[in-house]
Every structure is written in structure tokens, then in C-alpha cells.
Design a protein around this motif. Structure first.
Motif, PDB file in Angstrom:
ATOM      1  N   ARG A   1      73.319  27.290 -19.049  1.00 21.71           N
ATOM      2  CA  ARG A   1      73.609  27.376 -19.852  1.00 21.71           C
ATOM      3  C   ARG A   1      72.882  25.897 -21.368  1.00 21.71           C
ATOM      4  N   LEU A   2      72.842  26.709 -22.092  1.00 25.14           N
ATOM      5  CA  LEU A   2      72.290  25.509 -23.183  1.00 25.14           C
ATOM      6  C   LEU A   2      73.100  25.803 -24.592  1.00 25.14           C
ATOM      7  N   SER A   3      73.523  24.953 -25.686  1.00 25.44           N
ATOM      8  CA  SER A   3      73.922  25.520 -26.692  1.00 25.44           C
ATOM      9  C   SER A   3      73.818  23.691 -27.571  1.00 25.44           C
ATOM     10  N   GLY A   4      74.144  23.993 -28.911  1.00 25.94           N
ATOM     11  CA  GLY A   4      74.093  23.222 -29.943  1.00 25.94           C
ATOM     12  C   GLY A   4      72.405  23.116 -29.841  1.00 25.94           C
ATOM     13  N   TRP A   5      72.616  21.918 -30.270  1.00 22.02           N
ATOM     14  CA  TRP A   5      70.117  21.339 -30.604  1.00 22.02           C
ATOM     15  C   TRP A   5      70.039  21.178 -29.086  1.00 22.02           C
ATOM     16  N   GLN A   6      70.435  21.136 -28.027  1.00 23.69           N
ATOM     17  CA  GLN A   6      69.817  21.656 -26.435  1.00 23.69           C
ATOM     18  C   GLN A   6      68.449  23.043 -26.807  1.00 23.69           C
ATOM     19  N   LEU A   7      69.584  24.318 -27.684  1.00 19.21           N
ATOM     20  CA  LEU A   7      69.745  25.558 -27.270  1.00 19.21           C
ATOM     21  C   LEU A   7      68.183  25.613 -28.864  1.00 19.21           C
ATOM     22  N   ASP A   8      68.738  24.798 -29.844  1.00 18.15           N
ATOM     23  CA  ASP A   8      67.049  25.389 -31.033  1.00 18.15           C
ATOM     24  C   ASP A   8      66.222  24.449 -30.297  1.00 18.15           C
ATOM     25  N   LYS A   9      66.511  23.179 -29.099  1.00 15.47           N
ATOM     26  CA  LYS A   9      65.597  22.688 -29.114  1.00 15.47           C
ATOM     27  C   LYS A   9      64.104  23.578 -28.368  1.00 15.47           C
ATOM     28  N   ALA A  10      65.091  24.436 -27.217  1.00 18.23           N
ATOM     29  CA  ALA A  10      64.334  24.981 -26.356  1.00 18.23           C
ATOM     30  C   ALA A  10      63.545  26.206 -27.280  1.00 18.23           C
ATOM     31  N   GLU A  11      64.109  26.625 -27.924  1.00 18.60           N
ATOM     32  CA  GLU A  11      63.796  28.037 -28.942  1.00 18.60           C
ATOM     33  C   GLU A  11      62.610  27.014 -28.994  1.00 18.60           C
ATOM     34  N   LEU A  12      63.119  26.245 -30.184  1.00 18.49           N
ATOM     35  CA  LEU A  12      61.258  25.385 -30.511  1.00 18.49           C
ATOM     36  C   LEU A  12      60.195  25.204 -29.035  1.00 18.49           C
ATOM     37  N   ALA A  13      60.230  24.930 -28.103  1.00 24.27           N
ATOM     38  CA  ALA A  13      59.085  24.792 -27.533  1.00 24.27           C
ATOM     39  C   ALA A  13      58.733  25.813 -27.335  1.00 24.27           C
ATOM     40  N   LEU A  14      59.526  26.773 -26.761  1.00 23.68           N
ATOM     41  CA  LEU A  14      59.563  28.882 -26.983  1.00 23.68           C
ATOM     42  C   LEU A  14      58.058  28.938 -28.178  1.00 23.68           C
ATOM     43  N   ARG A  15      58.599  28.938 -28.698  1.00 26.98           N
ATOM     44  CA  ARG A  15      57.712  29.067 -30.382  1.00 26.98           C
ATOM     45  C   ARG A  15      56.224  28.610 -30.164  1.00 26.98           C
ATOM     46  N   GLN A  16      56.121  27.096 -29.540  1.00 22.81           N
ATOM     47  CA  GLN A  16      54.979  26.047 -30.051  1.00 22.81           C
ATOM     48  C   GLN A  16      54.461  26.574 -28.278  1.00 22.81           C
ATOM     49  N   LEU A  17      54.737  27.289 -28.037  1.00 17.63           N
ATOM     50  CA  LEU A  17      54.061  27.216 -26.159  1.00 17.63           C
ATOM     51  C   LEU A  17      53.255  28.936 -26.775  1.00 17.63           C
ATOM     52  N   GLU A  18      54.074  29.739 -27.346  1.00 14.12           N
ATOM     53  CA  GLU A  18      53.682  30.627 -27.575  1.00 14.12           C
ATOM     54  C   GLU A  18      52.528  30.857 -28.915  1.00 14.12           C
ATOM     55  N   GLU A  19      53.443  29.533 -30.115  1.00 17.91           N
ATOM     56  CA  GLU A  19      51.902  30.137 -30.640  1.00 17.91           C
ATOM     57  C   GLU A  19      50.546  29.085 -29.824  1.00 17.91           C
ATOM     58  N   GLU A  20      50.591  28.359 -29.541  1.00 21.28           N
ATOM     59  CA  GLU A  20      49.446  27.822 -29.112  1.00 21.28           C
ATOM     60  C   GLU A  20      48.731  29.098 -27.672  1.00 21.28           C
ATOM     61  N   TRP A  21      49.596  29.927 -27.300  1.00 25.54           N
ATOM     62  CA  TRP A  21      49.335  30.706 -25.900  1.00 25.54           C
ATOM     63  C   TRP A  21      48.699  31.485 -26.761  1.00 25.54           C
ATOM     64  N   SER A  22      48.338  32.356 -27.737  1.00 28.33           N
ATOM     65  CA  SER A  22      48.761  33.740 -28.646  1.00 28.33           C
ATOM     66  C   SER A  22      47.292  32.814 -29.659  1.00 28.33           C
ATOM     67  N   ARG A  23      46.988  31.790 -29.723  1.00 27.05           N
ATOM     68  CA  ARG A  23      45.313  31.727 -30.470  1.00 27.05           C
ATOM     69  C   ARG A  23      44.315  32.691 -30.263  1.00 27.05           C
ATOM     70  N   ARG A  24      44.058  32.640 -30.395  1.00 28.23           N
ATOM     71  CA  ARG A  24      42.236  33.209 -29.777  1.00 28.23           C
ATOM     72  C   ARG A  24      40.961  32.510 -29.929  1.00 28.23           C
ATOM     73  N   GLU A  25      41.495  31.301 -30.834  1.00 30.04           N
ATOM     74  CA  GLU A  25      40.603  30.380 -30.693  1.00 30.04           C
ATOM     75  C   GLU A  25      41.432  29.063 -30.327  1.00 30.04           C
ATOM     76  N   HIS A  26      41.245  28.382 -28.876  1.00 32.29           N
ATOM     77  CA  HIS A  26      41.717  26.981 -28.427  1.00 32.29           C
ATOM     78  C   HIS A  26      41.548  26.102 -29.035  1.00 32.29           C
ATOM     79  N   GLY A  27      42.125  25.135 -29.682  1.00 38.99           N
ATOM     80  CA  GLY A  27      41.433  24.357 -30.309  1.00 38.99           C
ATOM     81  C   GLY A  27      41.381  22.847 -28.745  1.00 38.99           C
ATOM     82  N   GLU A  28      40.816  21.876 -29.248  1.00 32.84           N
ATOM     83  CA  GLU A  28      41.058  20.837 -27.640  1.00 32.84           C
ATOM     84  C   GLU A  28      42.425  20.159 -27.371  1.00 32.84           C
ATOM     85  N   LEU A  29      43.270  20.227 -28.349  1.00 34.30           N
ATOM     86  CA  LEU A  29      44.693  20.120 -27.211  1.00 34.30           C
ATOM     87  C   LEU A  29      45.634  21.095 -27.432  1.00 34.30           C
ATOM     88  N   SER A  30      44.751  22.236 -27.251  1.00 35.25           N
ATOM     89  CA  SER A  30      45.529  23.501 -26.899  1.00 35.25           C
ATOM     90  C   SER A  30      46.684  23.383 -25.127  1.00 35.25           C
TER      91      SER A  30
END
Length: 283
Positions: free
Chosen positions: A112-141
Motif C-alpha cells: 500500500r502506497l500513499s503520498g509521494w511514494q504513490l506519485d513516485k510509483a506512478e511516474l516510474a510506470l509512466r516512464q516504463l510505458e513511454e520507453e516500452w511503447s516507442r517504435r524506435e528504441h534509443g541506446e538507453l531505452s
């Protein structure tokens, strides 16, 4: 690199199933991949045979592969689910997943997450999704995906419920010592890790530590570290375009010739042959 270690990322539809839908109330299924889900809003329930969990905003959920389970939305919810294969995730993430399921391998787990910990987890998920969904992956993806996924798993462990923590084996037992040693190994296998230093952490002689480790894990600590490095190298060869010599160094080998020798011994092919085979099979 393909999609690396993630099979699928899905967003919840913000709706409520009505009771009049009868058997459609619970959406029961299983899948070959493991699942990590973050509830961003609303309420619902997950169930397995003899196990029912109420979930709400901030709950980070782990579901093991091939576990038949159902879910129902009780109050319009939103969330993101990541399906992944635990044997294909980076080494430290692999340890974190395995450690979570160790005590309850056939259960749905919730932190169970709350506050900034929840915000941090959501941000990590968004970043994971952004890199995963790229058509072309960069060197650091791959590295960005690895960091985001590791952050999510660490958030799970840091905020795991007290009930789950209480179920862990008493601190100081042989099993706990080896589990802690495995955590250290998975977190720092790529460094010049010495078995004597590991043993000293737990006030044991090197020979006694080796004996306890081998009895519990099945192979010696040195063999385990080598195997971990080689398997991580194999994943990087498959999931990234990084040069072979760079991969050899990243996973902890100081000698590229030693890396090639051990890779051929364990997998029957050179690193280059293995990468070409993977590229051919994925086309």
C-alpha cells in the motif's frame, strides 16, 4: 531490443460491473506472464481460490504467472497493469520479484502506497510505458526501463504490509542469512564481490558461509555469481544493441576472454553467435 522484458502494458477502463451481469461480475483468467498492477483511483476486489483482497487507490499488486484469479470493480477505478516474464527481467529485479513471492508463491500480494511514494510509483510506470511503447528504441531505452521497473519493485518491498513482513523467517536463521546474501549478490554481482566479504557480513568464516550457501542454493557462491553474470549478459545480448565487450564489463567480467570462455562453456555458443541466433528467431 524488441519489447525487452515487458510483454504488455494495459490501462484499466473506468467502469463498474453491475451485479445484474451475473457470471460476468468476476473476470476470471490466468496468464503465463507475471503481473504488476497499480491502482490509481477507485476500489475493487481480487480473488483466487480461498483468497479475497479488497484494493483501492495506492495499492501496488503482484500476481504470479499461471495463477487463476478474478477481479471486480466496486467503485469506478483506474490503474495500470504491466505483464512481464520474471526470468527475463534484469538481475536485481529478478531477485526482488522472487523474494516477494518466496513466502506466498500462490497468492496475490499487495503493498500500500500513499503520498509521494504513490506519485513516485506512478511516474516510474509512466516512464516504463513511454520507453516500452516507442517504435524506435534509443541506446538507453533498456536502462530506462530497467531503472523504472526496479523503482516499482523497490516501492513494493519498502511499503509491503506488516502482515507480510511478519511472515518472514526470523532474522539470524540460516535461511535468512542466505536470503540476505542473495540480495547483496543480485544488487552487486557486477562488482568485484568477494565471498570472504559476504561471509564477514554475517560473522561467519568463509568456509562455513560457503557450506551453508551451497546446501541451501545447490551451488557454491562463486558459481552462483558467475551464472548470474552470464544470464544477465545473455539478456543484454537479446534485449539491447550494446557492444559485446561493453556487456562483458557491465556484468562484472574484467577479462573479455574469460567472459567468452565461460559463455561458450555454459551456452554452447559464443556471445556473437547467440545474439545472431536470437535476431534470426525474432524475425
Amino acid at each position: 531490443m524488441g519489447r525487452a522484458f515487458v510483454e504488455q502494458i494495459e490501462h484499466f477502463a473506468p467502469h463498474v460491473f453491475q451485479a445484474l451481469e451475473g457470471e460476468g461480475l468476476y473476470r476470471s483468467h490466468s496468464h503465463e506472464s507475471d503481473e504488476l498492477t497499480l491502482i490509481l483511483d477507485g476500489e475493487g476486489s481480487y480473488m483466487t481460490q480461498g483468497h479475497n483482497i479488497l484494493v483501492a487507490r495506492g495499492d501496488l499488486i503482484l500476481i504470479p504467472a499461471n495463477l487463476f484469479h478474478g477481479f471486480v470493480c466496486l467503485k469506478a477505478w483506474k490503474g495500470i497493469s504491466v505483464h512481464f516474464f520474471k526470468h527475463e527481467v534484469p538481475s536485481y529485479c529478478q531477485y526482488l520479484v522472487g523474494n516477494a513471492f518466496q513466502q506466498n508463491p500462490d497468492h496475490i500480494l499487495v503493498s500500500r502506497l500513499s503520498g509521494w511514494q504513490l506519485d513516485k510509483a506512478e511516474l516510474a510506470l509512466r516512464q516504463l510505458e513511454e520507453e516500452w511503447s516507442r517504435r524506435e528504441h534509443g541506446e538507453l531505452s533498456y536502462d530506462l526501463m530497467r531503472n523504472a521497473f526496479e523503482s516499482l519493485l523497490l516501492s513494493y518491498h519498502v511499503n509491503a504490509s506488516e502482515a507480510m513482513k511478519a511472515s518472514r523467517i526470523e532474522q539470524g536463521s540460516d535461511n535468512q542469512i542466505i536470503q540476505e546474501a542473495l540480495k547483496v549478490i543480485h544488487a552487486s554481482y557486477q562488482t568485484a564481490l568477494k565471498i570472504s566479504d559476504l561471509a564477514a557480513r554475517y560473522f561467519l568464516s568463509e568456509s562455513i558461509f560457503r557450506k551453508k550457501f551451497t546446501e541451501m542454493v545447490g551451488i557454491s557462491p562463486k558459481q552462483y555469481i558467475i551464472s548470474l553474470r552470464l544470464n544477465e549478459a545473455k539478456r543484454l545480448l537479446q534485449q539491447t544493441l550494446k557492444p559485446i565487450e561493453w556487456i562483458s564489463s557491465e556484468v562484472g567480467f574484467t577479462s573479455s576472454s574469460r567472459f567468452h570462455e565461460l559463455f561458450v562453456k555454459h551456452f554452447g555458443k559464443t556471445p556473437l553467435e547467440w545474439r545472431k541466433r536470437e535476431e534470426t528467431s525474432s524475425n
